[in-house]
Motif scaffolding. Structure first.
Motif: not given
Ligand code: ADP
Ligand code: ADP
Length: 235
Positions: A36-49
């Protein structure tokens, strides 16, 4: 058993700044970790990795013991075939010109090794598991509701029986009652299939019921991580 291990991962899109830094956690069989985290926190980046779309700048991701960034071609596809992906628009991303059965079976067709009859049987089994009637198989996406389409997206993500499911805001395009039913469905499917799940959301309201453990990101760093009950009830 740990299906995925994220080890001290940092990602920079452009030199000098890191989108995420020093991220470590694991994903275990039959467990859901909420990220969890606000928009821009890095969630999608982690998912892509984790899903092999982006290589970590530093650190590593192990999927069932194999380093994803060091695998290529057939071996990388082999590792990724154990992973399902559900996202906010899974339902609306279905090919509008293809039947539901075609879309659910596509990962099996791409992987190969399944006969037409096996694919059809699996499609019907998956429709049953996501609580859709069998006649949905031969319909087209525009003939379904948003909630039904998202269930088709989930069926497709499960078609190769993944050991890891990445659910990136899987219900945020659905209205509240439909959202609830899809969340219940995901939880039940996990109990039956035992996959590890990374559940990405900005909605703290649903975290308690969907996750066992929670990792909170802020500005690309982990600010809290632990059992959901403990993290949410920490003053
Ligand atoms: P969300 O909160 O849904 O992840 P974002 O607004 O953070 O949405 O990002 C939407 C898309 O734009 C993502 O695919 C992301 O990779 C991309 N993106 C986000 N920030 C940038 C940026 N600074 N430069 C280029 N692409 C970006
Ligand atoms: P979230 O999914 O939590 O909204 P993202 O992982 O999309 O966060 O974004 C994390 C950070 O990385 C943000 O500062 C965003 O602007 C940046 N970012 C994301 N995608 C890109 C990209 N393709 N190029 C450059 N910066 C990006």
């Amino acid at each position: 058993k740990r299906i995925a291990v994220v080890q001290d991962v940092s990602v920079s899109y452009k030199s000098g700044t890191f989108a995420v830094e020093h991220i470590s956690f694991d994903l275990a069989v039959g467990r859901t970790r909420a990220l969890v985290g606000e928009s821009g926190a890095g969630k999608t980046t982690i998912a892509k990795v984790i899903s092999g779309q982006l290589a970590p700048t530093l650190g590593s991701v192990l999927i069932e013991g194999q380093d994803l960034a060091k695998a290529h071609g057939r071996r990388k596809r082999g590792i990724l075939s154990h992973m399902g992906y559900v996202f906010q628009d899974s339902g609306s991303a279905l090919n509008p010109r293809k039947t539901v059965a075609w879309s659910i079976a596509e990962p099996m067709s791409v992987q190969g090794g399944f006969s037409e009859a096996e694919r059809r049987a699996r499609v019907l089994e998956l429709l049953d598991q996501v609580e859709l009637p069998a006649d949905v198989a031969d319909r087209f996406p525009h003939q379904l509701s948003g909630g039904q389409r998202q269930r088709v997206g989930i069926a497709r993500a499960l078609s190769l029986n993944p050991s890891l499911l990445i659910a990136d805001e899987p219900t945020s395009s659905l209205d509240v009652t439909v959202q609830r039913r899809v969340l219940d469905l995901l939880r039940r499917l996990q109990q039956e299939h035992g996959f590890a799940c990374l559940f990405i959301t900005h909605d703290l309201g649903i975290v308690q019921e969907v996750s066992d453990v929670i990792t909170v990101l802020r500005h690309g760093r982990i600010v809290e991580s632990g059992a959901t009950d403990r993290v949410l009830n920490d003053p």
